[in-house]
Design a protein around this motif. Structure first.
Motif, PDB file in Angstrom:
ATOM      1  N   SER A 183      -9.799   3.587  -0.893  1.00 47.71           N
ATOM      2  CA  SER A 183      -8.922   3.825   0.249  1.00 47.71           C
ATOM      3  C   SER A 183      -9.095   2.796   1.353  1.00 47.71           C
ATOM      4  O   SER A 183      -8.225   2.653   2.192  1.00 47.71           O
ATOM      5  CB  SER A 183      -9.191   5.207   0.796  1.00 47.71           C
TER       6      SER A 183
ATOM      7  N   SER B 149      -6.393   0.466   1.562  1.00 47.95           N
ATOM      8  CA  SER B 149      -5.175   1.088   2.058  1.00 47.95           C
ATOM      9  C   SER B 149      -5.121   1.102   3.573  1.00 47.95           C
ATOM     10  O   SER B 149      -4.100   0.821   4.178  1.00 47.95           O
ATOM     11  CB  SER B 149      -5.080   2.513   1.548  1.00 47.95           C
ATOM     12  N   SER B 150      -6.272   1.405   4.195  1.00 48.23           N
ATOM     13  CA  SER B 150      -6.241   1.484   5.649  1.00 48.23           C
ATOM     14  C   SER B 150      -6.018   0.110   6.259  1.00 48.23           C
ATOM     15  O   SER B 150      -5.349  -0.034   7.273  1.00 48.23           O
ATOM     16  CB  SER B 150      -7.523   2.121   6.180  1.00 48.23           C
TER      17      SER B 150
ATOM     18  N   ASN C  40      -4.272  -2.123   4.850  1.00 44.27           N
ATOM     19  CA  ASN C  40      -2.876  -2.393   4.577  1.00 44.27           C
ATOM     20  C   ASN C  40      -1.966  -1.936   5.697  1.00 44.27           C
ATOM     21  O   ASN C  40      -1.010  -2.600   6.044  1.00 44.27           O
ATOM     22  CB  ASN C  40      -2.455  -1.608   3.342  1.00 44.27           C
ATOM     23  N   ARG C  41      -2.251  -0.759   6.225  1.00 41.46           N
ATOM     24  CA  ARG C  41      -1.392  -0.171   7.234  1.00 41.46           C
ATOM     25  C   ARG C  41      -1.313  -1.085   8.451  1.00 41.46           C
ATOM     26  O   ARG C  41      -0.280  -1.251   9.060  1.00 41.46           O
ATOM     27  CB  ARG C  41      -1.931   1.205   7.627  1.00 41.46           C
TER      28      ARG C  41
ATOM     29  N   THR D  37       1.033  -8.596  -0.942  1.00 41.09           N
ATOM     30  CA  THR D  37       1.402  -7.313  -0.353  1.00 41.09           C
ATOM     31  C   THR D  37       2.884  -7.101  -0.610  1.00 41.09           C
ATOM     32  O   THR D  37       3.668  -8.041  -0.519  1.00 41.09           O
ATOM     33  CB  THR D  37       1.131  -7.327   1.163  1.00 41.09           C
TER      34      THR D  37
ATOM     35  N   GLY E  81       5.374   1.613  -0.717  1.00 37.34           N
ATOM     36  CA  GLY E  81       4.071   2.271  -0.724  1.00 37.34           C
ATOM     37  C   GLY E  81       4.135   3.652  -1.328  1.00 37.34           C
ATOM     38  O   GLY E  81       5.026   3.949  -2.124  1.00 37.34           O
ATOM     39  N   ARG E  82       3.194   4.490  -0.916  1.00 35.54           N
ATOM     40  CA  ARG E  82       3.076   5.837  -1.475  1.00 35.54           C
ATOM     41  C   ARG E  82       4.391   6.595  -1.348  1.00 35.54           C
ATOM     42  O   ARG E  82       4.806   7.321  -2.239  1.00 35.54           O
ATOM     43  CB  ARG E  82       1.972   6.590  -0.732  1.00 35.54           C
TER      44      ARG E  82
ATOM     45  N   SER F 270      -0.805   2.184   0.764  1.00 29.42           N
ATOM     46  CA  SER F 270      -0.731   2.948   1.997  1.00 29.42           C
ATOM     47  C   SER F 270       0.654   3.576   2.067  1.00 29.42           C
ATOM     48  O   SER F 270       1.422   3.497   1.115  1.00 29.42           O
ATOM     49  CB  SER F 270      -1.000   2.047   3.211  1.00 29.42           C
ATOM     50  N   GLU F 271       0.993   4.184   3.198  1.00 35.10           N
ATOM     51  CA  GLU F 271       2.245   4.935   3.272  1.00 35.10           C
ATOM     52  C   GLU F 271       3.454   4.079   2.888  1.00 35.10           C
ATOM     53  O   GLU F 271       4.273   4.459   2.067  1.00 35.10           O
ATOM     54  CB  GLU F 271       2.408   5.495   4.696  1.00 35.10           C
TER      55      GLU F 271
END
Lengths: 271, 173
Positions: free
Chosen positions: A38, A41-42, A44-45, A119, A123-124, A148-149
């Motif tokens: 994760s 992912s963070s 990424n945001r 990138t 996302g999710r 990420s989202e």
């Protein structure tokens, strides 16, 4: 106790240094390919939004090239319509119902590092998951390692940990593809049994053994066959089918049977 | 003091932005990967508390890491050069007459001193960075070539950036 505190105070600079280095190496371990988590992912945001702004601006200057790529892909897709032509240039990608596809745009990409990442703008929220394969209009491009989202980050084939299971199209022999780190256009084919003859121009495709990519996607063509006299396996230089330097529109491949296959191959241990 | 903190924050943002959105987007090939963001660590005042030097180095490295794929690589290399910075400054020779809160830049220390300083720091930073990135020794010479070529570009770019910004303030000593 007092001597311990004295020691810490005296050497606090060294201790703090070692602590920060330990933390860094822990992060490297935690976010590397083998243990993607994760934390990617963070990050990424935060960076995804900035990357998108950059890509929106830079994108204007590349519209021509993108149009060309899309036109090329249209022609490929057109050729897959049954009855139009016999040959399937990207076999398996459309007919196979075991896989589903999501289209995405690359908003940040590199080709000049030892380990390259990209990138994408999905996302999710759009159904992207870790371990999905990424394919370009001309070949395979990488694997998703963090989601990420609204964004996802992928590991390019141009990475030291890349090891893609492929096969030689003309005889179905299994081989592996790695990247040596010099040129973004050239990969390396390893584990070629010595009795095999390979010629320049021979096609290498995905084997379908990895659960990530469908079988039969183009990996590249042989550029030069390298014979190692005293070793068990030969190797070869590969021209990648994907142009990593102009990676704009990609497709994410999801193997719909991955959970079932994974369970079958690695059954959960029952005490 | 506050103006110095402010100046360093601006410099930090500027250098990270320059690194991530301009330098990293110019993709020459695998041998030329300059990392000019280390200038932030290089220019911190000579008498900065050493713990703060390490903390800032960690934050700087991690900021660059956030834009690359793996966390920890740049922070490891940047913390390393922060750790050896006091030793390197002592080795090249401090200016005795100078005030201790000076920035070790071209104007305060001279071109030759600064060149030596940047060369040591950039080379060692890149050495640690590239070997961690590869994390194997069978590409030893290739990686070394990468370290040398990239350091050379980094050193040149940092000196150019310094000259550009110094001219506004006054002549180089």
């Amino acid at each position: 106790m007092r001597t311990l505190i004295g020691f810490i105070i005296k050497n606090y600079f060294l201790i703090l240094f070692l602590a920060f280095e330990a933390m860094s190496f822990y992060l490297i371990y935690e976010t590397s390919y083998y243990r993607r988590h994760s934390m990617i992912s963070s990050s990424n945001r935060i960076t995804g939004t900035l990357d998108r702004v950059y890509s929106d601006i830079a994108g204007y200057f590349l519209l021509n090239r993108e149009n060309e790529m899309l036109a090329y892909e249209n022609s490929l897709l057109r050729s897959m319509i049954p009855g139009d032509t016999v040959e399937y240039p990207v076999p398996g990608s459309i007919r196979d119902t075991a896989y589903s596809y999501i289209s995405a745009k690359v908003i940040s990409n590199s080709t000049h590092k030892r380990n390259n990442f990209f990138t994408i703008n999905k996302g999710r929220e759009h159904g992207v998951q870790v371990d999905m394969g990424v394919i370009s209009p001309t070949g395979i491009a990488g694997i998703i390692i963090g989601v990420s989202e609204n964004f996802a980050r992928g590991m390019s084939l141009l990475h030291k940990d890349t090891r893609i299971s492929g096969k030689i199209k003309k005889n179905g022999q299994l081989i592996n593809i790695v990247w040596g780190g010099h040129d973004y256009r050239k990969g390396k084919v390893i584990d070629i049994p010595t009795h095999l003859e390979l010629n320049k121009g021979d096609t290498i495709i995905t084997s379908g053994n990895s659960l990530i990519f469908p079988e039969g996607l183009l990996l590249g063509t042989i550029d030069e066959y390298l014979v190692n006299r005293d070793q068990l396996f030969n190797s070869a230089r590969l021209d990648f089918a994907t142009d990593f330097n102009s990676l704009y529109y990609v497709y994410l491949v999801k193997n719909l049977n991955i959970e079932e296959l994974d369970q079958l191959q690695n059954p959960p241990e029952n005490e | 003091m506050n103006s110095q903190v402010f100046k360093n924050i601006v410099r930090f943002v500027f250098l990270v932005f320059l690194q991530v959105f301009i330098i990293d987007k110019v993709q020459l090939n695998v041998y030329f990967n300059p990392y000019i963001y280390i200038l932030f660590i290089l220019l911190l005042p000579v008498d900065i508390p050493r713990w703060l030097l390490l903390v800032l180095a960690f934050i700087t490295g991690l900021s660059i890491d956030f834009f690359s794929g793996i966390l920890g690589i740049h922070s490891a290399a940047t913390v390393f050069i922060a750790f050896i910075r006091p030793g390197i400054i002592k080795l090249i020779g401090e200016k005795e007459d100078a005030e201790q809160n000076l920035e070790p830049n071209i104007r305060n220390f001279g071109l030759l001193w600064f060149f030596t300083y940047v060369s040591f720091m950039a080379f060692l930073h890149h050495l640690v960075l590239f070997y961690i990135e590869v994390f194997r020794f069978n590409e030893f010479l290739d990686t070394l070539l990468r370290v040398v070529a990239s350091s050379a570009v980094t050193i040149a770019l940092i000196i150019i950036i310094q000259l550009l910004f110094i001219r506004r303030i006054g002549p180089v000593r």
